[in-house]
Design an enzyme around this catalytic site. Structure first.
Site, short mmCIF file in Angstrom:
data_model
loop_
_atom_site.label_atom_id
_atom_site.label_comp_id
_atom_site.label_asym_id
_atom_site.label_seq_id
_atom_site.Cartn_x
_atom_site.Cartn_y
_atom_site.Cartn_z
N HIS A 154 0.79 -1.12 0.05
CA HIS A 154 -0.12 0.09 0.02
C HIS A 154 0.72 1.47 -0.07
O HIS A 154 0.46 2.50 -0.06
CB HIS A 154 -0.87 -0.09 1.11
CG HIS A 154 -0.17 0.60 2.56
ND1 HIS A 154 0.56 -0.36 3.39
CD2 HIS A 154 -0.20 1.55 3.24
CE1 HIS A 154 1.16 0.16 4.14
NE2 HIS A 154 0.48 1.31 4.18
C1 UD1 Z 1 -2.51 5.62 5.65
C2 UD1 Z 1 -1.16 6.04 6.50
C3 UD1 Z 1 0.02 4.95 6.55
C4 UD1 Z 1 -0.62 3.85 6.91
C5 UD1 Z 1 -1.94 3.15 6.41
C6 UD1 Z 1 -2.54 2.05 6.65
C7 UD1 Z 1 -0.53 8.43 6.32
C8 UD1 Z 1 0.24 9.57 5.63
N1 UD1 Z 1 -0.50 7.27 5.72
O1 UD1 Z 1 -2.23 5.41 4.32
O2 UD1 Z 1 0.99 5.43 7.11
O3 UD1 Z 1 0.59 2.57 6.87
O4 UD1 Z 1 -3.04 4.38 6.20
O5 UD1 Z 1 -3.51 1.68 5.53
O6 UD1 Z 1 -1.15 8.76 7.21
N2 UD1 Z 1 -9.54 4.63 1.61
C9 UD1 Z 1 -10.68 3.63 1.76
N3 UD1 Z 1 -11.19 3.65 3.21
C10 UD1 Z 1 -10.78 4.03 4.06
C11 UD1 Z 1 -9.42 4.89 3.98
C12 UD1 Z 1 -8.99 4.99 2.86
O7 UD1 Z 1 -11.30 3.22 0.94
O8 UD1 Z 1 -11.33 3.67 5.09
C13 UD1 Z 1 -8.94 4.90 0.28
C14 UD1 Z 1 -9.29 6.21 -0.01
O9 UD1 Z 1 -9.65 6.17 -1.61
C15 UD1 Z 1 -7.99 6.91 -0.01
C16 UD1 Z 1 -6.88 5.50 -0.07
O10 UD1 Z 1 -7.55 4.60 0.34
O11 UD1 Z 1 -7.69 7.86 -0.96
C17 UD1 Z 1 -5.81 6.00 0.70
O12 UD1 Z 1 -6.11 6.15 2.22
P1 UD1 Z 1 -5.08 7.43 3.00
O13 UD1 Z 1 -5.61 7.33 4.41
O14 UD1 Z 1 -4.86 8.53 2.05
O15 UD1 Z 1 -3.72 6.73 3.12
P2 UD1 Z 1 -3.22 5.27 3.40
O16 UD1 Z 1 -2.59 4.75 2.07
O17 UD1 Z 1 -4.37 4.31 3.73
#
Ligand code: UD1
Length: 357
Positions: A206
């Site tokens: 991820h």
């Molecule tokens: C975040 C953390 C990372 C951690 C990871 C665990 C930061 C900078 N990054 O990254 O350190 O290892 O979480 O997963 O804080 N999304 C969903 N459902 C959710 C949340 C997100 O579908 O509940 C999708 C959204 O489209 C979003 C993407 O996942 O754009 C990424 O989510 P985001 O919270 O931006 O970062 P992670 O890659 O999950």
């Protein structure tokens, strides 16, 4: 201190917060409230972990959701300030290295509320990683720094943090693993996926550097498939970020991959427990595999958790996937020892320190 606020935002915070709430029964005088920023929000990334790990309902929900780094961090800060300005907490506890961690610590500190950082001092020395930026800022402004491994103490001292503020307590994520081992050991989840113990690998990906460029991601998956033993399936619980990037190409992946949705805690850890080895770019999974003495191939160029390498369970292979087969042949489980204080009692240690501060 007797009135504290624990802040969580995303999936990896939840296993760690669970350990603190479990330990809270030994500290009845400590009032522990919970705030959820809502950085992660979907059932599979969030709700299911609250249910399985018996985390109490948050007292405050900020519902910030997804966004760019600036938007997400700013949204947490604006909303958190409103909450914190009205209530009297003696301590705000932030966890890990996500955007919510840095946002909450900045707000609390500027309101002159003490900040404790759980999982402090880890450094990848890679400032292109958003988490590394978050870690450095949080550690510079925190009052109490709880560390998981000796390298973290060294990093903090080198960065000028006073020795008096640093407490080597161990790993709250491992607390939650220890607590739930019986459930994880059962084979019900691997049967559901038609797998045989010790005969498959688990893959998670991820990190933006691995997944945010589709061509790179497809190449990497192809290379993983061709460099892992032919007879073994690769179970790939897919993070929403990675799923989004793959789009329709998900159907073109080699047959070796068994793609499943992001898994709840019990089934994910059970898949890891019964696997032959793990391929990952996660931080927490490097630690969980160390505790379980499972070979872990880390698909990154660096790690902020060097103890996992020293102890011999984790191999930092970056793009060098060719080394997997050889390392699997020479892996010696007898040599892997558990790191100090990764014993299921870290949450208790943290709360006993906090109640004395
Ligand atoms: C975040 C953390 C990372 C951690 C990871 C665990 C930061 C900078 N990054 O990254 O350190 O290892 O979480 O997963 O804080 N999304 C969903 N459902 C959710 C949340 C997100 O579908 O509940 C999708 C959204 O489209 C979003 C993407 O996942 O754009 C990424 O989510 P985001 O919270 O931006 O970062 P992670 O890659 O999950």
């Amino acid at each position: 201190m007797n009135k504290i606020l624990i802040c969580v935002g995303a999936r990896p915070n939840l296993m760690k917060a669970s350990s603190l709430f479990r330990a809270s029964k030994f500290f009845p005088k400590l009032q522990m409230d919970l705030l959820h920023t809502g950085q992660h929000y979907s059932t599979e990334m969030d709700r299911v972990f609250f249910d399985q790990l018996r985390i109490p309902q948050p007292n405050y929900q900020l519902n910030v959701g997804s966004g760019t780094h600036a938007v997400q961090t700013a949204d947490v800060m604006k909303k958190f300030e409103t909450v914190l300005a009205k209530r009297k907490y003696q301590l705000v506890v932030v966890i890990g290295d996500i955007n919510s961690t840095v946002a909450c610590s900045l707000v609390a500190k500027k309101l002159n509320i003490k900040v404790a950082h759980v999982e402090s001092g880890l450094r990848s020395f890679d400032m292109t990683m958003p988490e590394e930026i978050n870690r450095k800022i949080v550690d510079q402004i925190s009052d109490y720094l709880f560390t998981t491994e000796p390298s973290a103490n060294k990093n903090l001292l080198r960065e000028g943090v006073s020795k008096k503020q640093i407490f080597f307590v161990g790993n709250t994520m491992i607390d939650t693993l220890v607590q739930n081992l019986d459930r994880i050991r059962t084979k019900e989840f691997i049967r559901q996926h038609h797998l045989m113990a010790d005969n498959y690998a688990v893959l998670t990906l991820h990190r933006p550097t691995n997944v945010d460029d589709r061509i790179h991601l497809m190449k990497m998956l192809g290379s993983i498939a061709s460099n892992t033993p032919a007879d073994q399936k690769i179970v790939f619980p897919i993070h929403p970020r990675t799923r989004k990037m793959l789009g329709n190409r998900i159907h073109r992946l080699p047959k070796k991959f068994t793609i499943v949705a992001a898994q709840p805690y019990f089934s994910f850890m059970s898949l890891v427990y019964h696997s032959k080895y793990v391929l990952t770019d996660s931080g927490g999974i490097q630690e969980e595999t160390t505790f379980l003495k499972k070979p872990c191939f880390t698909l990154r160029e660096n790690t902020e958790r060097p103890i996992t390498i020293e102890i011999g369970s984790n191999f930092l292979i970056g793009k060098n996937l060719k080394s997997i087969r050889k390392k699997l042949r020479t892996f010696n489980v007898q040599k892997v020892k558990k790191p100090k204080f990764w014993d299921g009692r870290t949450g208790y240690r943290i709360l006993s320190l906090i109640s004395k501060f």
